[in-house]
Motif scaffolding. Structure first.
Motif, PDB file in Angstrom:
ATOM      1  N   ALA A 285       1.171  -0.850  -0.093  1.00  0.00           N
ATOM      2  CA  ALA A 285      -0.155  -0.211  -0.448  1.00  0.00           C
ATOM      3  C   ALA A 285       0.602   1.061   0.246  1.00  0.00           C
ATOM      4  O   ALA A 285       0.502   2.536  -0.424  1.00  0.00           O
ATOM      5  CB  ALA A 285      -1.394   0.468   1.326  1.00  0.00           C
ATOM      6  N   LEU A 286       2.087   0.947   0.685  1.00  0.00           N
ATOM      7  CA  LEU A 286       2.707   1.946   0.866  1.00  0.00           C
ATOM      8  C   LEU A 286       3.536   2.677  -0.040  1.00  0.00           C
ATOM      9  O   LEU A 286       3.845   3.247  -1.607  1.00  0.00           O
ATOM     10  CB  LEU A 286       4.069   1.871   1.934  1.00  0.00           C
ATOM     11  N   TYR A 289       0.657   4.556  -2.984  1.00  0.00           N
ATOM     12  CA  TYR A 289       0.636   5.778  -2.116  1.00  0.00           C
ATOM     13  C   TYR A 289       2.263   6.784  -2.845  1.00  0.00           C
ATOM     14  O   TYR A 289       1.767   7.331  -3.710  1.00  0.00           O
ATOM     15  CB  TYR A 289       0.575   5.610  -0.645  1.00  0.00           C
ATOM     16  N   LEU A 345      -2.723   4.994   4.865  1.00  0.00           N
ATOM     17  CA  LEU A 345      -2.839   3.471   4.696  1.00  0.00           C
ATOM     18  C   LEU A 345      -4.221   2.861   4.331  1.00  0.00           C
ATOM     19  O   LEU A 345      -4.170   2.665   3.330  1.00  0.00           O
ATOM     20  CB  LEU A 345      -1.638   2.333   4.344  1.00  0.00           C
ATOM     21  N   GLN A 348      -7.134   5.841   0.957  1.00  0.00           N
ATOM     22  CA  GLN A 348      -6.664   6.472  -0.076  1.00  0.00           C
ATOM     23  C   GLN A 348      -7.320   7.713   0.141  1.00  0.00           C
ATOM     24  O   GLN A 348      -5.969   8.657   0.173  1.00  0.00           O
ATOM     25  CB  GLN A 348      -7.475   6.077  -1.379  1.00  0.00           C
ATOM     26  N   TRP A 351      -4.233  10.151   1.369  1.00  0.00           N
ATOM     27  CA  TRP A 351      -2.964   9.722   1.241  1.00  0.00           C
ATOM     28  C   TRP A 351      -2.858  11.581   1.181  1.00  0.00           C
ATOM     29  O   TRP A 351      -1.772  12.197   1.727  1.00  0.00           O
ATOM     30  CB  TRP A 351      -3.110   9.675  -0.036  1.00  0.00           C
ATOM     31  N   GLU A 490      -8.270   0.029  -3.555  1.00  0.00           N
ATOM     32  CA  GLU A 490      -6.398   0.359  -2.656  1.00  0.00           C
ATOM     33  C   GLU A 490      -7.628   0.297  -1.205  1.00  0.00           C
ATOM     34  O   GLU A 490      -9.003   0.541  -1.490  1.00  0.00           O
ATOM     35  CB  GLU A 490      -6.035   1.664  -2.755  1.00  0.00           C
TER      36      GLU A 490
END
Length: 523
Positions: A285-286, A289, A345, A348, A351, A490
């Motif tokens: 996920a990072l 992002y 995270l 979304q 972010w 996401e």
């Protein structure tokens, strides 16, 4: 010394949004404006006593005394408390209280009760509904069902795990050890902190700690179904709430009504595997992002995703060596910065705040990073805590997850995390608080089939960092009546996140009983 990874950082994304409503409203405003009064159910209902466990008839037979209370939208809700046995193996072993809130169906003629759980373990289902019922279940389900929120045993307004005051909790969560990470002194300091925490929990929790288990909470769930007068359980559970719902189905398959388990936990894997898989999930996920960040003008990183991730790793190492001073006296080290990253995270939509936090941290300002970390822990701007989720989280995990891994398994997991999650890996380990817990774990890790249950819908999101998609696939396969719905995207959990395909499938299932096609994939 034997170090172990944090058991599970599972906190439903839904809960994260709810905390924003109740504690950090700068992130999201989820309150429903202009809500109109709706017809409310009567003050009492006849309990359903079919199949009551022997000796527990007085619990299932209690009549609920509802009183009017207010939700965050200003509407009239109903609140009550339910008495439950402390120990479901001993009807005379004392009792606890469960706090319950009801939002009446907008249509005035409910299809039944829809019980909800936002995750954690340890998050408040009462606050979830009081703060934003429409966000929790969506407008269509709020029209058709009496939506029920409750605090599980050990949580919030129910008989609760009680450990530290706010000042001591700040020290426990945010103080930085004097010795270097990974050294004997570092481990000794964390061990001592854990002992202080556990001693405070024992002192403040009045003997309930051995009974704060998901098995007991699932039996409480059946009690709530019975006293509400429902023959079967209709239930919407997120994240850890999927484990609670699956455990219910294991114990009471014949009482399963319409169950949706969103962002599933695999009940068959060990705590070590949970932590390992989550580390890899958050790294994925990072990276997603970071790819998005690099496309924007405000991103503080440059180059490829790999280069940007390396620069983020440098930032984490820098604050680990030299923490950043916050205006309230706290210092931001790598652990708190990692908590801020993880918090962002889950959705979304957050972010943007992660970009702001990282940009400021690169300039020596930890303010937004602390806002995100506080958001994760339910810490208010005045330094108080909005709930006891951090304490209940540890209580449930220490009782639910047996310690059944060898040093070889630990070493293999460490190697996998270093390979698959290199940015997160250095900050993913700590001394396990459960080593100090006053009662041995009673939970088991096993496949749940729930033979004989009606269809159970499992929702998985393909790049969910907290409950990786593979867990939803696994749970749907384990359940004899499991039906998998996939949300491609996401963030954590899939329902009521703007995907019409997922939302329509869930609403149709709850309202009309139409079971989604197994394998439905929602792009």
């Amino acid at each position: 010394m034997n170090r172990t990874r944090r058991l599970s950082t599972v906190v439903a994304g839904l809960v994260v949004a709810t905390l924003a409503v109740s504690g950090c409203g700068v992130l999201w405003d989820l309150k429903t404006e202009g809500a109109q009064p709706v017809p409310r159910p009567g003050n009492s209902s006849s309990p359903n006593l079919e199949g009551v466990p022997a000796g527990f008839e007085r619990y299932y037979g209690q009549r609920l005394d509802w009183s009017e209370c207010k939700g965050a939208d200003g509407g009239a809700y109903d609140c009550t408390t339910v008495s439950a046995p402390l120990d479901w193996s001993d009807p005379e072993g004392g009792e606890i209280e469960l706090a319950v809130i009801r939002r009446a169906a907008d249509d005035g003629a409910a299809l039944g009760s829809l019980l909800t759980n936002p995750g954690g373990p340890g998050s408040s289902g009462y606050d979830l509904i009081a703060d934003s019922a429409s966000f929790a279940v969506g407008d269509e389900l709020a029209k058709k069902y009496d939506v029920i929120g409750f605090d599980p045993r050990g949580v919030g307004r129910s008989t609760a795990v009680t450990c530290f005051d706010a000042r001591d909790m700040d020290a426990y969560l945010f103080d930085i050890p004097a010795d270097p990470r990974g050294s004997d002194g570092w481990e000794d300091e964390l061990t001592a902190r854990n002992k202080e925490f556990v001693d405070a929990c024992v002192k403040g929790s009045d003997g309930i700690l051995p009974f704060i288990t998901t098995d007991n909470a699932a039996r409480d769930l059946d009690l709530l179904r019975g006293v509400l007068g429902d023959a079967k359980l209709n239930y919407l559970g997120y994240s850890y709430g999927t484990f609670l719902g699956a455990t219910y189905a294991k114990l009471f398959p014949e009482r399963v009504g319409r169950l949706v388990l969103d962002g599933a936990i695999d009940p068959s894997i060990s705590g070590l595997d949970v932590g390992t898989t989550q580390a890899v999930g958050f790294e994925s996920a990072l990276r997603a992002y970071m790819a998005d960040c690099l496309e924007g003008r405000d991103c503080p990183f440059r180059g490829t995703v790999d280069e940007a991730m390396a620069d983020l790793g440098t930032l984490l190492a820098s604050v680990d060596r030299t923490p950043l001073q916050n205006s309230d006296g706290r210092r931001l080290g790598a652990d708190s910065l990692m908590t801020a990253i993880i918090a962002a995270l889950y959705s979304q939509e957050s972010w943007t705040y992660l970009t702001m936090a990282l940009d400021q941290a690169l300039s020596g300002d930890p303010q937004t990073a602390f806002l995100l970390a506080d958001f994760y822990y339910g810490r208010n701007a005045d330094g108080t805590y909005s709930d006891n989720s951090a304490e209940a989280f540890r209580a449930y995990n220490c009782m639910d997850y047996p310690v059944d891994t060898s040093q070889a398994d630990q070493d293999a997991a460490d190697a996998l995390v270093k390979e698959k999650a290199p940015t997160i890996a250095p900050y993913w380990q700590g001394v396990d608080v459960c080593e100090q817990w006053p009662a041995p774990p009673t939970g088991v890790r096993e496949r749940i089939t729930a033979e004989g249950a009606e269809p159970i819908v499992v929702i998985g999101t393909t790049n969910d960092p907290a409950t990786p998609y593979e867990w939803s696939v696994s749970l749907a396969e384990q359940l004899s009546s499991g039906v998998l719905v996939t949300r491609v995207g996401e963030g954590h959990t899939g329902f009521n996140k703007g995907n019409d395909c997922v939302d329509d499938a869930v609403v149709d299932y709850f309202v009309t009983g139409t079971v989604p096609a197994d394998g439905l994939r929602c792009e």
